[in-house]
Motif scaffolding. Structure first.
Motif, PDB file in Angstrom:
ATOM      1  N   GLU A 282       0.599  -1.235  -0.358  1.00 14.81           N
ATOM      2  CA  GLU A 282       0.353  -0.256   0.673  1.00 14.81           C
ATOM      3  C   GLU A 282       0.839   1.177  -0.349  1.00 14.81           C
ATOM      4  N   SER A 283       0.388   2.086  -0.677  1.00 15.60           N
ATOM      5  CA  SER A 283       0.673   3.254  -0.434  1.00 15.60           C
ATOM      6  C   SER A 283       0.621   4.697   0.795  1.00 15.60           C
ATOM      7  N   ARG A 284       1.567   5.416   0.783  1.00 15.97           N
ATOM      8  CA  ARG A 284       1.254   6.382   2.854  1.00 15.97           C
ATOM      9  C   ARG A 284       1.476   7.814   1.985  1.00 15.97           C
TER      10      ARG A 284
ATOM     11  N   ILE B 172      11.213   1.310   9.236  1.00 16.50           N
ATOM     12  CA  ILE B 172      11.749   2.285   7.872  1.00 16.50           C
ATOM     13  C   ILE B 172      12.608   2.654   6.887  1.00 16.50           C
TER      14      ILE B 172
ATOM     15  N   ILE C 244       8.164  -0.982   5.856  1.00 14.73           N
ATOM     16  CA  ILE C 244       7.799   0.632   5.338  1.00 14.73           C
ATOM     17  C   ILE C 244       8.921   0.816   4.350  1.00 14.73           C
TER      18      ILE C 244
ATOM     19  N   VAL D 101       3.062  11.099   3.132  1.00 15.48           N
ATOM     20  CA  VAL D 101       3.691  11.516   5.087  1.00 15.48           C
ATOM     21  C   VAL D 101       4.086  13.281   4.913  1.00 15.48           C
TER      22      VAL D 101
ATOM     23  N   ILE E 255       0.486   8.784   6.469  1.00 12.64           N
ATOM     24  CA  ILE E 255       0.834   7.229   7.163  1.00 12.64           C
ATOM     25  C   ILE E 255       0.672   7.635   9.036  1.00 12.64           C
ATOM     26  N   THR E 256       0.109   6.607   9.257  1.00 14.89           N
ATOM     27  CA  THR E 256      -0.179   6.004  11.365  1.00 14.89           C
ATOM     28  C   THR E 256       0.486   5.346  11.960  1.00 14.89           C
TER      29      THR E 256
ATOM     30  N   ASP F 178      -0.189   2.329  11.073  1.00 11.48           N
ATOM     31  CA  ASP F 178       0.170   1.448   9.541  1.00 11.48           C
ATOM     32  C   ASP F 178       1.746   0.435   9.659  1.00 11.48           C
ATOM     33  N   TYR F 179       2.215   1.940  10.927  1.00 12.10           N
ATOM     34  CA  TYR F 179       3.487   1.686  10.978  1.00 12.10           C
ATOM     35  C   TYR F 179       3.497   0.171  12.071  1.00 12.10           C
TER      36      TYR F 179
ATOM     37  N   ILE G 114       9.154  10.633   7.050  1.00 14.14           N
ATOM     38  CA  ILE G 114       8.053  10.008   7.875  1.00 14.14           C
ATOM     39  C   ILE G 114       8.780   9.101   9.942  1.00 14.14           C
TER      40      ILE G 114
END
Length: 102
Positions: free
Chosen positions: A2-4, A71, A49, A6, A38-39, A42-43, A60
């Protein structure tokens, strides 16, 4: 996968039209999309990520505490943002290269 985001500039927007053209050219299927930031949730939910450049890495890390070291840069070089350069095909190729190395 998925894409998020920042940052907040594109929140709620669909996939950029020129990105859709590139995806179509490479026969990549996609559906309606709404950009969202992103939240921490999500992390917590994702195993890894990946970001395309150091700017996104810095941003991020302002949002999320990467205490589990999830990340990472996708490639060992920065991938340019095609929104600014209009070079979607080059970025597509670099993303494929990075993804295949995961």
């Amino acid at each position: 996968c998925e894409s998020r985001a920042v940052s907040y500039e594109e929140i709620g927007n669909d996939i950029y039209p020129k990105a859709k053209i590139c995806l179509d050219r490479h026969n990549i299927k996609y559906s309606k999309h709404q950009a969202r930031i992103i939240t921490q949730k999500d992390y917590d939910e994702f195993d890894q990520i990946y970001v395309m450049d150091r700017s996104n890495l810095r941003n991020i890390n302002r949002i999320i505490d990467d205490n589990k070291h999830k990340i990472k840069m996708l490639c060992d070089y920065e991938i340019e943002d095609p929104w600014y350069t209009d070079n979607f095909d080059k970025v597509f190729d670099e993303l494929v290269e990075g993804i295949l190395k995961i």
